[in-house]
Design a protein around this motif. Structure first.
Motif, PDB file in Angstrom:
ATOM      1  N   MET A   1      12.022  29.326  34.237  1.00 25.07           N
ATOM      2  CA  MET A   1      10.927  29.259  34.536  1.00 25.07           C
ATOM      3  C   MET A   1      10.888  28.409  35.679  1.00 25.07           C
ATOM      4  O   MET A   1      11.664  27.317  36.519  1.00 25.07           O
ATOM      5  CB  MET A   1      10.374  27.836  33.563  1.00 25.07           C
ATOM      6  N   MET A   2       9.291  28.325  36.995  1.00 27.99           N
ATOM      7  CA  MET A   2       9.258  28.251  37.952  1.00 27.99           C
ATOM      8  C   MET A   2       8.913  26.349  37.809  1.00 27.99           C
ATOM      9  O   MET A   2       8.603  26.204  36.914  1.00 27.99           O
ATOM     10  CB  MET A   2       8.364  28.658  38.661  1.00 27.99           C
ATOM     11  N   ALA A   3       9.519  25.726  38.695  1.00 32.74           N
ATOM     12  CA  ALA A   3       9.321  24.764  39.249  1.00 32.74           C
ATOM     13  C   ALA A   3       7.891  24.202  39.378  1.00 32.74           C
ATOM     14  O   ALA A   3       7.547  25.036  39.670  1.00 32.74           O
ATOM     15  CB  ALA A   3      10.030  24.521  40.207  1.00 32.74           C
ATOM     16  N   PRO A   4       6.889  23.513  38.949  1.00 32.65           N
ATOM     17  CA  PRO A   4       5.599  22.703  39.302  1.00 32.65           C
ATOM     18  C   PRO A   4       5.074  22.278  40.041  1.00 32.65           C
ATOM     19  O   PRO A   4       5.919  21.571  41.303  1.00 32.65           O
ATOM     20  CB  PRO A   4       6.013  22.151  37.679  1.00 32.65           C
ATOM     21  N   ALA A   5       4.459  23.009  40.551  1.00 39.07           N
ATOM     22  CA  ALA A   5       4.011  22.499  41.708  1.00 39.07           C
ATOM     23  C   ALA A   5       2.970  21.636  41.898  1.00 39.07           C
ATOM     24  O   ALA A   5       1.829  21.377  40.749  1.00 39.07           O
ATOM     25  CB  ALA A   5       3.007  23.852  42.856  1.00 39.07           C
ATOM     26  N   VAL A   6       3.264  19.960  41.963  1.00 33.13           N
ATOM     27  CA  VAL A   6       1.991  18.756  41.716  1.00 33.13           C
ATOM     28  C   VAL A   6       1.135  19.260  42.886  1.00 33.13           C
ATOM     29  O   VAL A   6      -0.087  18.856  41.877  1.00 33.13           O
ATOM     30  CB  VAL A   6       3.169  17.846  42.699  1.00 33.13           C
ATOM     31  N   ASP A   7       0.987  19.963  43.337  1.00 36.77           N
ATOM     32  CA  ASP A   7      -0.941  20.309  43.695  1.00 36.77           C
ATOM     33  C   ASP A   7      -1.668  21.310  43.999  1.00 36.77           C
ATOM     34  O   ASP A   7      -1.814  21.871  44.928  1.00 36.77           O
ATOM     35  CB  ASP A   7      -0.464  19.677  45.926  1.00 36.77           C
ATOM     36  N   ALA A   8      -1.171  22.264  43.067  1.00 44.49           N
ATOM     37  CA  ALA A   8      -0.994  23.724  42.606  1.00 44.49           C
ATOM     38  C   ALA A   8      -2.387  23.890  42.764  1.00 44.49           C
ATOM     39  O   ALA A   8      -3.245  23.019  41.545  1.00 44.49           O
ATOM     40  CB  ALA A   8      -0.670  23.909  41.903  1.00 44.49           C
ATOM     41  N   ALA A   9      -3.236  24.616  43.322  1.00 50.41           N
ATOM     42  CA  ALA A   9      -4.803  24.942  42.828  1.00 50.41           C
ATOM     43  C   ALA A   9      -4.420  25.563  41.802  1.00 50.41           C
ATOM     44  O   ALA A   9      -5.904  25.299  40.984  1.00 50.41           O
ATOM     45  CB  ALA A   9      -5.525  25.310  43.803  1.00 50.41           C
ATOM     46  N   ILE A  10      -4.273  26.151  41.638  1.00 52.40           N
ATOM     47  CA  ILE A  10      -4.386  27.654  40.161  1.00 52.40           C
ATOM     48  C   ILE A  10      -2.961  27.084  39.039  1.00 52.40           C
ATOM     49  O   ILE A  10      -2.102  27.114  39.678  1.00 52.40           O
ATOM     50  CB  ILE A  10      -4.978  28.347  40.156  1.00 52.40           C
ATOM     51  N   ARG A  11      -3.105  26.361  37.645  1.00 57.67           N
ATOM     52  CA  ARG A  11      -1.416  26.776  36.793  1.00 57.67           C
ATOM     53  C   ARG A  11      -1.828  26.857  36.282  1.00 57.67           C
ATOM     54  O   ARG A  11      -2.577  26.733  34.869  1.00 57.67           O
ATOM     55  CB  ARG A  11      -1.497  24.847  37.028  1.00 57.67           C
ATOM     56  N   MET A  12      -1.146  27.567  35.279  1.00 62.44           N
ATOM     57  CA  MET A  12      -1.103  27.522  33.695  1.00 62.44           C
ATOM     58  C   MET A  12       0.429  28.032  33.391  1.00 62.44           C
ATOM     59  O   MET A  12       1.530  27.893  33.844  1.00 62.44           O
ATOM     60  CB  MET A  12      -1.639  29.767  34.177  1.00 62.44           C
ATOM     61  N   ARG A  13       0.258  27.603  31.780  1.00 63.35           N
ATOM     62  CA  ARG A  13       1.403  26.684  31.477  1.00 63.35           C
ATOM     63  C   ARG A  13       1.413  27.193  29.969  1.00 63.35           C
ATOM     64  O   ARG A  13       0.541  27.171  29.296  1.00 63.35           O
ATOM     65  CB  ARG A  13       1.508  25.483  31.282  1.00 63.35           C
ATOM     66  N   ALA A  14       2.391  28.212  29.618  1.00 68.12           N
ATOM     67  CA  ALA A  14       2.469  28.801  28.310  1.00 68.12           C
ATOM     68  C   ALA A  14       1.176  29.819  27.504  1.00 68.12           C
ATOM     69  O   ALA A  14       1.594  29.050  26.661  1.00 68.12           O
ATOM     70  CB  ALA A  14       2.984  27.441  27.514  1.00 68.12           C
TER      71      ALA A  14
END
Length: 273
Positions: A1-14
């Motif tokens: 699984m990808m490492a989380p981006a702290v300042d991501a503009a877009i994020r999807m999880r599971a």
């Protein structure tokens, strides 16, 4: 699984989504950095539009979480809609109105000050000033799409979703749209682009994810994705693999054992599931 981006503009999880017994998304993880062009690449029916609709608050996921600009797409849906723009597969323009009238109409609906100036600025920015007084019904496909994207920029949304923006366009019109996307990126707008055209992702994207059978099976820069294939054989000239070769190899690896070694490298080298 990808490492989380702290300042991501877009994020999807599971994120999961089904229509009846049909599983369209089967646990999608995604991070898009601010100010970048991110291409979501996949065949027809891979789930690209469903993912975009969830991010744009038009659909609710069955499971998982999604964030846009740090806002939850379910709990803070209204605020998410205020900070995004969505351009679908077909231009949402009014053929009866002129190009300028289309822009003024959207500016008024969004309660913007000085709609006329906003329209004039966008017409100049997208090289449509010469056609501003013509009805949109007389526009070419590329002009209609440029106007559509211009309309989506009213209010300066920090995130724009372009869902297969060049579907049905001829090569010249596609290049016009590509140039428009490059201008958006140069101004710091975050763009999530869905496409089934491999050269489009190759031309525009800072980062590319391959969505196949409801899952992200590869995610990386173009250079990273090319490393999934064996090194090119050197005879007289070293031939680098194209994105098309990467896509076909990665997708094919999930369909059988023939390319199982490629599938294993997806998770270890690029961060796929």
């Amino acid at each position: 699984m990808m490492a989380p981006a702290v300042d991501a503009a877009i994020r999807m999880r599971a994120v999961k989504k089904s229509y009846g017994t049909l599983e369209v998304l089967r646990g999608v993880d995604l991070d898009v950095e601010p100010g970048t062009v991110f291409a979501l690449l996949g065949s027809n029916g891979a789930g690209k539009t469903t993912a975009v609709k969830i991010l744009a608050t038009l659909l609710k996921a069955d499971a998982g979480t999604a964030m846009v600009n740090g806002l939850d797409v379910v709990a803070q849906a209204a605020r998410v809609r205020e900070s995004i723009s969505l351009t679908g597969q077909f231009a949402a323009v009014d053929d009866v109105l002129t190009g300028r009238e289309n822009l003024i109409l959207i500016a008024r609906l969004r309660h913007m000050k000085d709609p006329g100036k906003i329209a004039d600025d966008l017409l100049a920015r997208f090289q449509l000033t010469a056609a501003e007084g013509r009805r949109v019904a007389a526009y070419s496909g590329g002009m209609r799409r440029r106007l559509d994207i211009a309309m989506s920029l009213i209010g300066s949304p920090p995130v724009i979703f372009l869902d297969e923006p060049t579907t049905g366009l001829d090569p010249e019109a596609r290049i016009e749209v590509w140039q428009t996307v490059k201008v958006l990126a140069s101004r710091g707008t975050t763009v999530l682009l869905t496409t089934q055209y491999l050269e489009e992702a190759e031309e525009l994207a800072d980062r590319i994810a391959i969505l196949h059978q409801g899952r992200i099976i590869a995610d990386g820069t173009l250079a990273e994705l090319k490393k999934l294939l064996p090194p090119a054989k050197v005879e007289y000239v070293k031939k680098q693999p194209s994105l098309e070769e990467v896509f076909l190899a990665v997708v094919g690896a999930r369909g059988g054992d023939r390319d199982a070694d490629v599938a294993g490298r997806v998770g270890s080298e690029v961060g796929g599931p």
